[in-house]
Design a protein around this motif. Structure first.
Motif, mmCIF file in Angstrom:
data_model
loop_
_atom_site.group_PDB
_atom_site.id
_atom_site.type_symbol
_atom_site.label_atom_id
_atom_site.label_comp_id
_atom_site.label_asym_id
_atom_site.label_seq_id
_atom_site.Cartn_x
_atom_site.Cartn_y
_atom_site.Cartn_z
ATOM 1 N N HIS A 158 0.928 -1.183 0.294
ATOM 2 C CA HIS A 158 0.175 -0.169 0.420
ATOM 3 C C HIS A 158 0.694 1.643 -0.326
ATOM 4 C CE1 HIS A 158 -3.201 -2.784 1.407
ATOM 5 N NE2 HIS A 158 -4.029 -1.893 0.320
ATOM 6 N N SER A 199 1.050 1.603 -4.480
ATOM 7 C CA SER A 199 -0.323 2.446 -4.842
ATOM 8 C C SER A 199 -0.841 3.085 -5.497
ATOM 9 C CB SER A 199 -1.093 3.417 -3.366
ATOM 10 O OG SER A 199 0.116 4.453 -3.056
ATOM 11 N N LEU A 242 -6.544 -0.492 -3.315
ATOM 12 C CA LEU A 242 -4.896 -0.842 -4.670
ATOM 13 C C LEU A 242 -6.082 -1.005 -6.331
ATOM 14 C CD1 LEU A 242 -3.229 -3.127 -2.755
ATOM 15 C CD2 LEU A 242 -2.456 -0.974 -2.713
#
Length: 104
Positions: free
Chosen positions: A35, A39, A85
């Motif tokens: 993340h 991302s 995502l």
């Protein structure tokens, strides 16, 4: 870890219920790093966590609730790896390293 607890309805205690809490925590850290660093990617390709027995059964004659909890832990882990995502491809390997050498 808070998001994992929310996904498992706060029914999982890492030390009491899980057989391999370090493995789960490792994958939660991987999720955090994906993340943080990926991302904004167009697509993400990552290793699929090995489906295994994470949940500690009280007896060998486990009931449907315990079966559900093991699946619940695994799917919460997958959710943590992929939520919010870009498209993510999870690939399961065979556990062997592979090197390809090209010679002329």
């Amino acid at each position: 870890i808070d998001r994992f607890h929310k996904l498992t309805d706060n029914q999982i205690d890492f030390d009491e219920d899980l057989m391999r809490p370090k493995v789960i925590k490792k994958w939660l850290k991987v999720s955090e790093l994906i993340h943080e660093h990926s991302s904004n990617s167009q697509v993400i390709i990552a290793t699929l966590p090995l489906p295994t027995r994470f949940y500690r059964y009280v007896t060998d004659d486990y009931d449907d609730k315990n079966k559900y909890m093991n699946v619940h832990v695994y799917f919460a882990l997958l959710e943590m790896l992929t939520e919010n995502l870009p498209p993510t491809i999870l690939i399961r390997g065979n556990g062997q390293s592979a090197l390809t050498f090209y010679s002329e």
